[in-house]
Design a protein around this motif. Sequence first.
Motif, PDB file in Angstrom:
ATOM      1  N   LYS A 140      23.586 -61.965 103.600  1.00 22.10           N
ATOM      2  CA  LYS A 140      25.021 -61.784 103.771  1.00 22.10           C
ATOM      3  C   LYS A 140      25.335 -60.354 104.187  1.00 22.10           C
ATOM      4  CE  LYS A 140      26.700 -65.298 100.549  1.00 22.10           C
ATOM      5  NZ  LYS A 140      27.430 -65.529  99.289  1.00 22.10           N
ATOM      6  N   SER A 141      24.634 -59.405 103.569  1.00 21.19           N
ATOM      7  CA  SER A 141      24.845 -58.000 103.917  1.00 21.19           C
ATOM      8  C   SER A 141      24.454 -57.739 105.373  1.00 21.19           C
ATOM      9  CB  SER A 141      24.027 -57.117 102.972  1.00 21.19           C
ATOM     10  OG  SER A 141      24.106 -55.778 103.356  1.00 21.19           O
ATOM     11  N   ARG A 144      27.171 -59.224 107.608  1.00 22.18           N
ATOM     12  CA  ARG A 144      28.362 -58.380 107.630  1.00 22.18           C
ATOM     13  C   ARG A 144      28.125 -57.127 108.458  1.00 22.18           C
ATOM     14  NH1 ARG A 144      28.632 -59.618 101.997  1.00 22.18           N
ATOM     15  NH2 ARG A 144      27.725 -57.569 101.569  1.00 22.18           N
ATOM     16  N   ASP A 147      28.220 -58.100 112.081  1.00 23.91           N
ATOM     17  CA  ASP A 147      29.615 -58.382 112.459  1.00 23.91           C
ATOM     18  C   ASP A 147      30.390 -57.072 112.622  1.00 23.91           C
ATOM     19  OD1 ASP A 147      31.793 -60.069 112.999  1.00 23.91           O
ATOM     20  OD2 ASP A 147      32.509 -59.829 110.925  1.00 23.91           O
ATOM     21  N   ARG A 148      30.194 -56.141 111.711  1.00 21.47           N
ATOM     22  CA  ARG A 148      30.859 -54.845 111.791  1.00 21.47           C
ATOM     23  C   ARG A 148      30.411 -54.083 113.035  1.00 21.47           C
ATOM     24  NH1 ARG A 148      29.754 -53.397 106.861  1.00 21.47           N
ATOM     25  NH2 ARG A 148      27.812 -52.312 107.386  1.00 21.47           N
TER      26      ARG A 148
END
Length: 169
Positions: A140-141, A144, A147-148
């Motif tokens: 998940k990290s 993210r 995505d960032r």
Amino acid sequence: MMVYVSTLVVVLLLGIGAIQAQTTTPSSDPCASESDCNSCVNNTLCFFCAGNVSTCESLSSSNVFSGGGKSCKNLTYNWGTCKVKAYAFLIAIVFGIVLFLLGCCCCICCCVIVCVKRRKRTVMVEEYKATEERALIHEKSAARKADRKARNDVVRQKYGLESNDPKYV
């Protein structure tokens, strides 16, 4: 442990014999009148000595567990039954106690082994769950972070900034 149990049995038998001996008159010995083994051992306070001279003796006058009195040699006396000599009966009792204690030890050891295995299995399951959870958090990290980075690249492209510029990375 076995010494204590056999001592307890002797004390109980002698105590019962002493109580019953006190209730009868001292001059009348219930065992002296018996002449054969079966009639002698029917009375729990008597034992039959099968030595040179076969006699029926009282437990209060001599101790069955120490050799059966003065006239019984080499533990050749019967107590409780005429089919089995008293020393064989005593050996069987001791053997039974040893087997019982051995069985208890085995049960305790088996229970301990099962508990240890169960505890290890529980720890392994918890470790597996924790590892899976850490991997999920890491995924998940990473998602993210990607995505960032994609959003930042879109913003940089919109304003004409280079995405490879070390100042913005």
